[in-house]
Design a protein around this motif. Structure first.
Motif, PDB file in Angstrom:
ATOM      1  N   SER A 490       0.846  -1.193   0.000  1.00  0.00           N
ATOM      2  CA  SER A 490       0.000   0.000   0.000  1.00  0.00           C
ATOM      3  C   SER A 490       0.880   1.242   0.000  1.00  0.00           C
ATOM      4  N   LYS A 491       0.245   2.371  -0.212  1.00  0.00           N
ATOM      5  CA  LYS A 491       0.974   3.611  -0.426  1.00  0.00           C
ATOM      6  C   LYS A 491       1.727   4.086   0.811  1.00  0.00           C
ATOM      7  N   GLU A 492       2.718   4.922   0.544  1.00  0.00           N
ATOM      8  CA  GLU A 492       3.398   5.633   1.624  1.00  0.00           C
ATOM      9  C   GLU A 492       2.820   7.041   1.703  1.00  0.00           C
ATOM     10  N   TYR A 493       2.536   7.486   2.883  1.00  0.00           N
ATOM     11  CA  TYR A 493       2.018   8.835   3.114  1.00  0.00           C
ATOM     12  C   TYR A 493       3.044   9.628   3.918  1.00  0.00           C
ATOM     13  N   ASP A 494       3.099  10.932   3.655  1.00  0.00           N
ATOM     14  CA  ASP A 494       4.089  11.803   4.274  1.00  0.00           C
ATOM     15  C   ASP A 494       3.461  12.534   5.459  1.00  0.00           C
ATOM     16  N   LEU A 495       3.912  12.215   6.663  1.00  0.00           N
ATOM     17  CA  LEU A 495       3.364  12.856   7.868  1.00  0.00           C
ATOM     18  C   LEU A 495       3.714  14.331   7.938  1.00  0.00           C
ATOM     19  N   GLU A 496       4.843  14.704   7.390  1.00  0.00           N
ATOM     20  CA  GLU A 496       5.267  16.098   7.458  1.00  0.00           C
ATOM     21  C   GLU A 496       4.449  16.954   6.487  1.00  0.00           C
ATOM     22  N   ARG A 497       4.340  16.519   5.241  1.00  0.00           N
ATOM     23  CA  ARG A 497       3.585  17.279   4.243  1.00  0.00           C
ATOM     24  C   ARG A 497       2.086  17.133   4.434  1.00  0.00           C
ATOM     25  N   ARG A 515      -7.626  17.066   6.087  1.00  0.00           N
ATOM     26  CA  ARG A 515      -6.193  16.830   5.883  1.00  0.00           C
ATOM     27  C   ARG A 515      -5.531  16.613   7.236  1.00  0.00           C
ATOM     28  N   TYR A 516      -4.573  15.713   7.245  1.00  0.00           N
ATOM     29  CA  TYR A 516      -3.839  15.432   8.484  1.00  0.00           C
ATOM     30  C   TYR A 516      -2.348  15.587   8.245  1.00  0.00           C
ATOM     31  N   SER A 517      -1.673  16.239   9.188  1.00  0.00           N
ATOM     32  CA  SER A 517      -0.210  16.308   9.178  1.00  0.00           C
ATOM     33  C   SER A 517       0.275  16.259  10.616  1.00  0.00           C
ATOM     34  N   LYS A 518       1.536  15.946  10.772  1.00  0.00           N
ATOM     35  CA  LYS A 518       2.119  15.851  12.113  1.00  0.00           C
ATOM     36  C   LYS A 518       2.051  17.188  12.840  1.00  0.00           C
ATOM     37  N   LYS A 519       2.250  18.278  12.092  1.00  0.00           N
ATOM     38  CA  LYS A 519       2.274  19.605  12.708  1.00  0.00           C
ATOM     39  C   LYS A 519       0.872  20.137  13.003  1.00  0.00           C
ATOM     40  N   SER A 520      -0.030  20.028  12.033  1.00  0.00           N
ATOM     41  CA  SER A 520      -1.354  20.652  12.180  1.00  0.00           C
ATOM     42  C   SER A 520      -2.417  19.721  12.719  1.00  0.00           C
ATOM     43  N   GLY A 521      -2.141  18.422  12.759  1.00  0.00           N
ATOM     44  CA  GLY A 521      -3.153  17.481  13.199  1.00  0.00           C
ATOM     45  C   GLY A 521      -4.232  17.312  12.140  1.00  0.00           C
TER      46      GLY A 521
END
Length: 848
Positions: A490-497, A515-521
Motif C-alpha cells: 500500500s501507499k506511503e504517506y508523508d506525515l510532514e507534508r 487533511r492530516y499532518s504531524k504539525k497541524s493534526g
C-alpha cells in the motif's frame, strides 16, 4: 426596515418565483437529447495552483481540452488536444494536437511548437518525445535547442531524468545507446550487434542501472540473453551467465526487475513441460487429485542473478510458487499451500508464510494457517514489515529482528469488520504507511488509527465515531506487489507534508474533505452533499481541486483556496438544468437480522406526489452508495440499465443494500429486497402493483430466485445470471479454476454440500414451478464468467411449464454487451418490456 433589507427580501422572493416558474418550464428529456452529454475529466493543476487543465469527453465526437486560469479567468479551448502537462515551475503548458507538441508560455513567454511528437514524457524541464522511429529531446523554453535521433525502436528514461537508454535498429545492426537528456550531448554506444535484436529496457528505481534483453534475429533461435549496465560501477556491460539455465527453460524478458542498489537482477524462467502425457494437451482427472481441476506444474519461476557473485539461482519453486520481494530486495515473502489440500477439507483458502533471504537462499517460516485473500497479507511500503490479519486482529512481523507484534483495539472499536457477510473474517482495511515504515495506518468501522510499528502505540486521528462519519485515506488502495499473485502493498504517506482524508457521512452519504499532518493534526477543509473524485493538491500552494457531483447535479470542477474559499471552476453539462430530472433520497429498513440497512431511492423526473408511479428495483449486493452518482442519459449501456434513462421515463428506481446470511444467498436477497421495496412505498407514492425487479450477473441470479418465491413483483429482468447452482458449482471457469470457491469462500456464500436439499432450495431452476412472474432473460454467447447455458436452461424450463418468459441471446457478446448496436437494442427491449408490464403499453412485435 432599511432600504437594503427591503431589497434583499424582494430579491429572495423574486429568486423563489423565478425558480418555480423555471421548474414548470423545464423540458422532457428524449433520446434525441442524449448525445448532448459529455464526461468531465480533471487532468491536473499547475504547481502554483493558478492554472488547471481539464477535458470534456464525448462518446462519438471529438474530445476538447481546456486550460483555465483560476485567478485571471482566462480560458483556452483546444479541440482534439491531449497529453497536457505543466512544467514544475508553472511557466510552461504543453499538449499534443495532430502529432505536434504545442508549448504555451504562461508568464509572457512566446508560444512555439515542436512537430513530430506523438507522445512524450516530461522530466523537470526536459521533454523527451517520440513519433514512429524518431526521438526528439528538447529543453522546454529553449527552442530550437533540441536533438533528434532516428531509427529508435525503444527508449526509457530513468527516474532522475538525467539518462536515456535507447535502442536503435536498422537492417544492418542493433545498438544500445546511453544519452544525457540535453541537446548536444554525445551518445555512448554500449552494445552493437548485427545478429541480435535488443529490447525490454528496464531501469532500477534509483536510476543508476539498467537491463536489456537480446534475441537472435534468426527465427529458428528463441534463446534470450540479458545484459546489465551500471552508471556507478564503470565495469562496462555485463552479460548474464546462461550455463546454469541450460536444459531448464527459457528466459522471459517481460517483467524483469533490478534492485535499487543495482546488485540483483530478477527475471522469469519459463520451464520446459516436464509433465509427460500420452496426448499433447491432454489433462487427466483422478480421484487422488488435490484440486479440481488437477494442479499443473507452474510454467514460470522467478530467478535471481546476483551481480556481485555472478551466479544465478531460483527464487520460486513448486512448493513456494510465488515470491513477493520487499522494497530493497534483501528478502521476499513466499508462501505454500502444501498442507491445506484438498481445499474442501478447510473452511477457507489457507497458506503458510515464509521469508526468503536473498543473500543465503534460506526460507524461514513466519506464519502458519494464514487466510489467502484480499488485504489479509500486506507488505509495508519500504518492505521492512509484513502486516497480516489473523485471529480477528492485525499482526506486524518485522523482517530484521524476526518479531511479531499484535495490534489490538477495544471491543467497541475493532479492526475486524463485524458487518462482513462473506464466509471468512476480514479487516476494515489498511490505509498505508508513513515515515519509512515507522507507522502504519489502520481502519476501524469509522476511524483511522496511526500505529507506531516499533512500540505499538496507537493514536486515533479522526473522530468518525462521534460524527457518525466513516473516514478513509484518499487514494488508499492496496495493489499487488511486483511479481506477486497473493500479497499486496500500500501507499506511503508523508506525515510532514500531510495527506487527504475523505469522510462519508452515514446519515446522507455527504462528503467531507480533511487533511492530516504531524504539525497541524486533523483539519477539516470543506464538505458538501454529493460525491468527490479526482482530488488533487497544487504542488507548491495550499489550493486543492476536485470534482463534485450528485444524482441531480452534473460533475463540476471545484477549487478550494488556501483561505478556505470554495468556488466552481466549471459546471459540466449545463444543459442538464433545462430538463426535468429526478431526485435521490436515502431510506433505511431492517432485514435479515440487521437494523438500519440502506437503499437509494431515485424519484421520477417531474415527480408529482399526488400521482402514483411504477418502480424498478435494481439489485446486486450493496447499491445504496449509488445515491450521489451522476448518471448521464445514454444508449451506450453495458447491462441494459441506466438510472437516468428510467427516471426520466417516469419510473422510480430503487437500489437496496442486501445483507447475506450464510448458506442463504437467495433467501437473504428475497427478504432484504422486499423490505427495501416496502420502505420505499412508505416514502413516496409508488404503485404497489407495478413494481419490477432487474439484476445482472449475481443480480441476475437473485432476480431469478426472488420471483420464484414471491408474486410481489409484476415482472423481472435477469441478465447473464446463474440459474442452476449445482451445475455451476461443479463446473470449471474459463480460467481453469473450480467454481466451488465462489460458494465456499465467495459471493454465493453457500457452504452446504451440493447434493443436499438446502443447497438446491437456493437454485432458481429448482424452484421454477412456483414462478408466476413474467421474466425477460438476456445473455451473450461468448460469456466467459457465466455460461449462457444457464439462461437457456431457465428459459427452457419456464417454456416447458407454459410460463411467461423471453430470452435474448446476443451472438459473440460477453458477460456485458460491448457492441453499440446491441447495447441500444437491449436497452430498448428492456424499456419495451417494462412499458408493457408496468405502464400497460402496447405489446411490441418482438414480444409476440
Amino acid at each position: 426596515m432599511s432600504y437594503n433589507t427591503k431589497h434583499m427580501i424582494l430579491a429572495v422572493w423574486l429568486c423563489f418565483v423565478f425558480s418555480f416558474v423555471r421548474a414548470q418550464d423545464k423540458l422532457d428529456l428524449t433520446e434525441n437529447d442524449y448525445d448532448k452529454w459529455h464526461s468531465l475529466a480533471f487532468e491536473t493543476p499547475s504547481a502554483d495552483g493558478k492554472w488547471v487543465v481539464y477535458s470534456l469527453k464525448y462518446r462519438d465526437r471529438r474530445d476538447t481540452l481546456f486550460l483555465a486560469g483560476t485567478e485571471n479567468g482566462k480560458l483556452l479551448q483546444i479541440p482534439g488536444g491531449h497529453s497536457a502537462k505543466f512544467t514544475g515551475d508553472s511557466k510552461w503548458f504543453m499538449y499534443i494536437v495532430n502529432d505536434t507538441l504545442k508549448v504555451k508560455g504562461l508568464k509572457l513567454q512566446a508560444d512555439y511548437t515542436i512537430a513530430g511528437i506523438e507522445n512524450y514524457i516530461l522530466k523537470g524541464n526536459k521533454m523527451i518525445g517520440s513519433h514512429t522511429k524518431t526521438l526528439t529531446i528538447s529543453a522546454i523554453g529553449s527552442l530550437p535547442d533540441k536533438i533528434t535521433v532516428q531509427d529508435v525502436k525503444e527508449f526509457a528514461v530513468n527516474d532522475k531524468g538525467d539518462r536515456i537508454v535507447l535502442i536503435r535498429e536498422t537492417a544492418d545492426k542493433s545498438t544500445v545507446e546511453l544519452h544525457e537528456p540535453m541537446p548536444g550531448a554525445n551518445a555512448q554506444v554500449l552494445l552493437e550487434d548485427a545478429a541480435l535484436s535488443f529490447g525490454h529496457i528496464t531501469w532500477n528505481k534509483g536510476g543508476t542501472a539498467f537491463l536489456v534483453s537480446g534475441n537472435s534475429k534468426e527465427s529458428s533461435s528463441s534463446e534470450t540473453k540479458l545484459y546489465f549496465y551500471s552508471l556507478t560501477n564503470k565495469t562496462g556491460v555485463k552479460k548474464m551467465p546462461t550455463a546454469p539455465l541450460q536444459d531448464k527453460g527459457s528466459i522471459v524478458a517481460e517483467g524483469m526487475d533490478i534492485s535499487d542498489d543495482g546488485t540483483k537482477v530478477f527475471f522469469d524462467l519459463e520451464t520446459f513441460d516436464s509433465l509427460k502425457v500420452d496426448v499433447p494437451g491432454l489433462t487427466v482427472f483422478k480421484d487422488s487429485d488435490q484440486t479440481i481441476p488437477p494442479l499443473k506444474a507452474k510454467k514460470k519461476f522467478w530467478h535471481l542473478w546476483d551481480l556481485e557473485s555472478d551466479t544465478v539461482r531460483a527464487v520460486e519453486n513448486l512448493e513456494y510458487p510465488t515470491a513477493m520481494p520487499n522494497a530493497d530486495y534483501t528478502h521476499a515473502l513466499v508462501y505454500t499451500h502444501r498442507d491445506y489440500y484438498p481445499l474442501h477439507d478447510y473452511a477457507g483458502y489457507y497458506m503458510d508464510l515464509a521469508i526468503l533471504d536473498f543473500s543465503t537462499g534460506v526460507r524461514k517460516k513466519i506464519v502458519d494457517r494464514q487466510l489467502y485473500g484480499y488485504q489479509q497479507v500486506v507488505l509495508s511500503a519500504y518492505g521492512k514489515i509484513v502486516a497480516y490479519f489473523k485471529d480477528s486482529q492485525w499482526w506486524l512481523y518485522t523482517i530484521k529482528n524476526g518479531k511479531h507484534r499484535s495490534i489490538k483495539t477495544t471491543l467497541t472499536e475493532p479492526f475486524l469488520d463485524a458487518e462482513n457477510d462473506y464466509p471468512n473474517p476480514v479487516p476494515y482495511g489498511i490505509g498505508g504507511w508513513t515515515g519509512n515504515d515507522q507507522y502504519v495506518l489502520l481502519y476501524d468501522k469509522y476511524d483511522i488509527w496511526l500505529i507506531n510499528t516499533e512500540s505499538g502505540a496507537k493514536k486515533r486521528i479522526t473522530a468518525g465515531r462521534e460524527k457518525n462519519t466513516v473516514y478513509r485515506l484518499y487514494g488508499d488502495r492496496v495493489f499487488p506487489t511486483i511479481h506477486s499473485g497473493f500479497g499486496f502493498t500500500s501507499k506511503e504517506y508523508d506525515l510532514e507534508r500531510g495527506f487527504f482524508i475523505i469522510g462519508l457521512k452515514n446519515e446522507d452519504y455527504g462528503y467531507q474533505i480533511s487533511r492530516y499532518s504531524k504539525k497541524s493534526g486533523w483539519r477539516i477543509i470543506t464538505e458538501g452533499n454529493g460525491s468527490v473524485s479526482s482530488l488533487k493538491k497544487a504542488e507548491k500552494s495550499n489550493d486543492i481541486f476536485f470534482i463534485e457531483s450528485a444524482f441531480d447535479s452534473p460533475p463540476k470542477l471545484m477549487h478550494v483556496k488556501g483561505s478556505g474559499l470554495k468556488y466552481t471552476v466549471l459546471q459540466s453539462n449545463p444543459h442538464h438544468y433545462k430538463y426535468k430530472w429526478g431526485k435521490a433520497k436515502l431510506i433505511s429498513y431492517d432485514a435479515c437480522g440487521k437494523n438500519g440497512l440502506k437503499a437509494a431511492l431515485f424519484f421520477p423526473a417531474g415527480y408529482d406526489p399526488e400521482k402514483s408511479y411504477p418502480m424498478i428495483v435494481n439489485i446486486y449486493q450493496d447499491k445504496s452508495k449509488e445515491l450521489h452518482r451522476y448518471v448521464a442519459p445514454s444508449l451506450r449501456i453495458y447491462d441494459g440499465f441506466n438510472t437516468a434513462n428510467f427516471t426520466t421515463n417516469g419510473y422510480f428506481v430503487l437500489m437496496p443494500d442486501i445483507h447475506f446470511i450464510m448458506d442463504q444467498p437467495g433467501k437473504s436477497a428475497l427478504e432484504c429486497v422486499i423490505a427495501a421495496a416496502k420502505a420505499a412505498i412508505e416514502n413516496a407514492n409508488i404503485n404497489t402493483g407495478r413494481i419490477a425487479l432487474i439484476g445482472h450477473s449475481f443480480g441476475g441470479f437473485e432476480t431469478s430466485y426472488i420471483i420464484s418465491q414471491t408474486d410481489f413483483f409484476r415482472t423481472g429482468v435477469s441478465g447473464a445470471g446463474i440459474s442452476d447452482l449445482m451445475n455451476f458449482y461443479l463446473d470449471i471457469d474459463p480460467y481453469q479454476k473450480s467454481n466451488m470457491e465462489r460458494f465456499d469462500n465467495g459471493q454465493y456464500r453457500n457452504s452446504q454440500l451440493f447434493n443436499t436439499a438446502r443447497f438446491s432450495a437456493e437454485s432458481p431452476l429448482y424452484n421454477v414451478n412456483s414462478v408466476n412472474t413474467p421474466l425477460l432473460l438476456w445473455a451473450g454467447t461468448n460469456d466467459r464468467l457465466v455460461p449462457f447455458s444457464n439462461s437457456i436452461r431457465l428459459h427452457s424450463a419456464l417454456w416447458r411449464l407454459g410460463k411467461k418468459s423471453t430470452l435474448l441471446l446476443y451472438d459473440a457478446e460477453g458477460h456485458v454487451i460491448e457492441s453499440k448496436d446491441n447495447q441500444s437494442d437491449l436497452y430498448h427491449k428492456i424499456l419495451d418490456w417494462f412499458a408493457y408490464y408496468l405502464k400497460d403499453g402496447v405489446k411490441p412485435a418482438w414480444m409476440e
